[in-house]
Design an enzyme around this catalytic site. Structure first.
Site, PDB file in Angstrom:
ATOM      1  N   ALA A 143       0.788  -1.246   0.070  1.00 19.51           N
ATOM      2  CA  ALA A 143      -0.053   0.040   0.083  1.00 19.51           C
ATOM      3  C   ALA A 143       0.826   1.263  -0.220  1.00 19.51           C
ATOM      4  O   ALA A 143       1.973   1.278   0.798  1.00 19.51           O
ATOM      5  CB  ALA A 143      -1.039   0.057   1.157  1.00 19.51           C
ATOM      6  N   CYS A 149      12.621   4.181   1.332  1.00 17.09           N
ATOM      7  CA  CYS A 149      12.812   5.832   1.165  1.00 17.09           C
ATOM      8  C   CYS A 149      13.528   6.549   2.083  1.00 17.09           C
ATOM      9  O   CYS A 149      12.888   7.261   2.960  1.00 17.09           O
ATOM     10  CB  CYS A 149      11.531   6.251   0.766  1.00 17.09           C
ATOM     11  SG  CYS A 149      10.373   6.194   2.295  1.00 17.09           S
TER      12      CYS A 149
HETATM   13  C1  LIG Z   1       7.128   2.054   2.029  1.00 16.73           C
HETATM   14  S1  LIG Z   1       5.358   1.518   2.105  1.00 16.73           S
HETATM   15  C2  LIG Z   1       5.095   1.089   0.657  1.00 16.73           C
HETATM   16  C3  LIG Z   1       4.899   1.880  -0.723  1.00 16.73           C
HETATM   17  C4  LIG Z   1       4.303   1.021  -1.627  1.00 16.73           C
HETATM   18  N1  LIG Z   1       5.358   0.162  -2.121  1.00 16.73           N
HETATM   19  C5  LIG Z   1       3.897   2.168  -3.006  1.00 16.73           C
HETATM   20  O1  LIG Z   1       4.999   2.329  -3.751  1.00 16.73           O
HETATM   21  O2  LIG Z   1       2.948   2.360  -3.161  1.00 16.73           O
HETATM   22  C6  LIG Z   1       5.565   0.183   3.316  1.00 16.73           C
HETATM   23  C7  LIG Z   1       4.275  -0.338   3.458  1.00 16.73           C
HETATM   24  O3  LIG Z   1       4.382  -1.449   4.252  1.00 16.73           O
HETATM   25  C8  LIG Z   1       3.400  -1.758   5.167  1.00 16.73           C
HETATM   26  N2  LIG Z   1       3.821  -2.526   6.111  1.00 16.73           N
HETATM   27  C9  LIG Z   1       4.537  -2.369   7.320  1.00 16.73           C
HETATM   28  N3  LIG Z   1       4.717  -3.369   7.818  1.00 16.73           N
HETATM   29  C10 LIG Z   1       4.340  -4.439   7.260  1.00 16.73           C
HETATM   30  C11 LIG Z   1       4.432  -5.890   7.374  1.00 16.73           C
HETATM   31  N4  LIG Z   1       5.127  -6.192   8.561  1.00 16.73           N
HETATM   32  N5  LIG Z   1       4.000  -6.598   6.310  1.00 16.73           N
HETATM   33  C12 LIG Z   1       3.404  -5.966   5.374  1.00 16.73           C
HETATM   34  N6  LIG Z   1       3.322  -4.702   4.999  1.00 16.73           N
HETATM   35  C13 LIG Z   1       3.839  -3.869   6.057  1.00 16.73           C
HETATM   36  C14 LIG Z   1       2.944  -0.172   5.565  1.00 16.73           C
HETATM   37  O4  LIG Z   1       1.689  -0.165   6.283  1.00 16.73           O
HETATM   38  C15 LIG Z   1       3.244   0.361   4.250  1.00 16.73           C
HETATM   39  O5  LIG Z   1       1.967   0.437   3.778  1.00 16.73           O
END
Ligand SMILES: C[S@@+](CC[C@H](N)C(=O)[O-])C[C@H]1O[C@@H](n2cnc3c(N)ncnc32)[C@H](O)[C@@H]1O
Length: 435
Positions: A253, A370
């Site tokens: 997300a 990032c």
């Molecule tokens: C850097 S963002 C990703 C952005 C996405 N790849 C994009 O380009 O739109 C990281 C995402 O990982 C989710 N996240 C955090 N911990 C996680 C976990 N243990 N398993 C899966 N998702 C996780 C967060 O809620 C966040 O939405």
């Protein structure tokens, strides 16, 4: 009562300086036309908070006594409008700040008179106020976390790398760049892009808003285009021509990179994981609206990866991180608590180890954050090289993204130079599993 725009700004400043928490993404929703004023005002207060407070201090009766946050916020907002927002009249800037100081939750009523006196005096000569504020050292706006991020951004490139600047000058130059609100970048998903978007000359497929063009909200809302930072676009322009039938986007997300993966590998089966239920629901909705076929699973990626038997030809691990590379877009970043770095680096490593296990022979794993901090990127890369010598660095990005490289050489690390590259601060690396 202050206008909703100013109340929203005051709320956001209390969130940052009271709770050390991020400004919520939708903080300015429902402000309509006034959102522009609110965004500009919040940006100024966050980017110049140190100087605004330093300007006030000698004007207090007892400068060594702590100033309540409600007073700090009212004064910062009033001064920022007087100094840098010429479109706001003296009366509106002063009166609304005084009203704000008088509110129970956001102000500090006993200081209503003090706020009034300081701002009235400042309003008498607005250009002089601006000059005095600008003359204060820029370093006042940089708490230690900001300095650390800047140093980490520049360190891998070496002092004065390819430029005539010394280390201190580079740091100042980078800080100055990051103080400008970012220019958004876009990607077209289907059909013609609307007028006002022009191709980025250095990044194929990337679109930029032309000077004065309206923000293409209807186009974005229709699902025909998306906002995607230049760094994310360059990261996903990896060179990889082996067959890709199964893709995993482990932290997906809001779905920008999931969308690009689907466009790059049409026909591949795409699985997208997201741990937060609300973000997973939004991801599902966004992908559907964009016509991206993906299986969205709401799960902790580490647990899911550690229990699944599935293997993937391409895994993207865009891991949760401190976001130090996003401080241009999030000027509150320097002021946040930053007390969860050990948790984040632990999670990143666990995710990386688990993702490496699920890579199919011949597959590619891309890790990215990032953030410029070495413990969130380069340290994991070194650790993986030792822990999994069977995985090979995969040279998939141009040797120099930010300047032409001889012979189109490629490298396995992604790290655009923060001064020569316009985009968020990203670092990443790619490994492949031999067949
Ligand atoms: C850097 S963002 C990703 C952005 C996405 N790849 C994009 O380009 O739109 C990281 C995402 O990982 C989710 N996240 C955090 N911990 C996680 C976990 N243990 N398993 C899966 N998702 C996780 C967060 O809620 C966040 O939405």
């Amino acid at each position: 009562m202050p206008t909703p725009a100013r109340l929203h700004v005051a709320h956001a400043l209390h969130e940052v300086f009271g709770e050390r928490a991020r400004v919520p993404d939708i903080w300015d929703r429902d402000l309509g036309e006034d959102a522009h004023l609110a965004q500009a005002l919040l940006g100024l207060c966050l980017r110049r908070w140190g100087r605004l407070q330093a300007w006030v201090k000698p004007r207090l009766k007892d400068p060594d006594r702590g100033v309540p946050l409600g007073t700090q916020v009212a004064l910062a907002m009033g001064l920022a409008q007087l100094a840098w927002l010429p479109g706001v009249g003296d009366h509106a800037a002063v009166h609304e700040a005084v009203e704000l100081a008088a509110t129970r939750d956001l102000g500090f009523a006993p200081h209503k008179g003090l706020v009034n006196a300081i701002l009235r005096r400042a309003a008498k000569d607005r250009p002089a106020l601006a000059a005095e504020l600008e003359a204060l050292p820029a370093a006042l706006d940089r708490p230690p976390a900001a300095r650390r991020a800047l140093e980490a951004a520049l360190a891998p490139h070496g002092a004065g790398h390819g430029a005539s600047l010394g280390v201190g000058d580079e740091l100042e130059a980078l800080w100055t760049r990051l103080q400008q609100p970012p220019r958004p970048a876009f990607r077209s998903l289907r059909g013609e892009a609307p007028d006002g978007l022009a191709p980025d000359p250095d990044l194929p497929g990337c679109l930029r808003l032309e000077e004065g063009a309206p923000f293409p909200r209807p186009w974005l809302e229709s699902g025909a285009g998306m906002v995607q930072d230049r760094s994310s676009q360059a990261l996903l322009a990896y060179a990889w021509d082996r067959p890709v039938a199964r893709i995993l986007d482990a932290c997906a997300a809001p779905g920008g990179k999931t969308t690009t993966l689907a466009l790059r590998h049409p026909g591949a089966a795409l699985t997208a994981l997201e741990v937060h239920p609300r973000r997973a629901a939004r991801l599902r909705q966004t992908l559907q609206q964009r016509g991206v076929a993906a299986e969205v699973i709401q799960a902790d990626a580490a647990e899911w990866l550690e229990t699944t038997e599935a293997a993937f030809d391409l895994i993207l691990l865009d891991a949760p991180c401190s976001g130090s590379g996003t401080l241009q877009k999030h000027p509150e970043w320097p002021w946040l608590a930053h007390d969860d770095l050990p948790r984040l680096t632990g999670l990143q490593r666990r995710l990386l180890a688990a993702a490496a296990e699920r890579l199919a022979p011949g597959g590619l794993l891309i890790y990215a954050v990032c953030s410029w901090l070495p413990e969130e990127g380069s340290a994991h890369r070194e650790w993986l090289a030792e822990a999994r010598p069977d995985l090979r660095p995969a040279e998939v990005w141009p040797a120099s993204l930010d300047a032409p490289a001889p012979g189109g050489a490629l490298r396995a690390g992604f790290r655009p130079h923060p001064l020569r590259w316009e985009g968020e601060g990203f670092q990443g690396f790619a490994v492949a599993r031999p067949r």
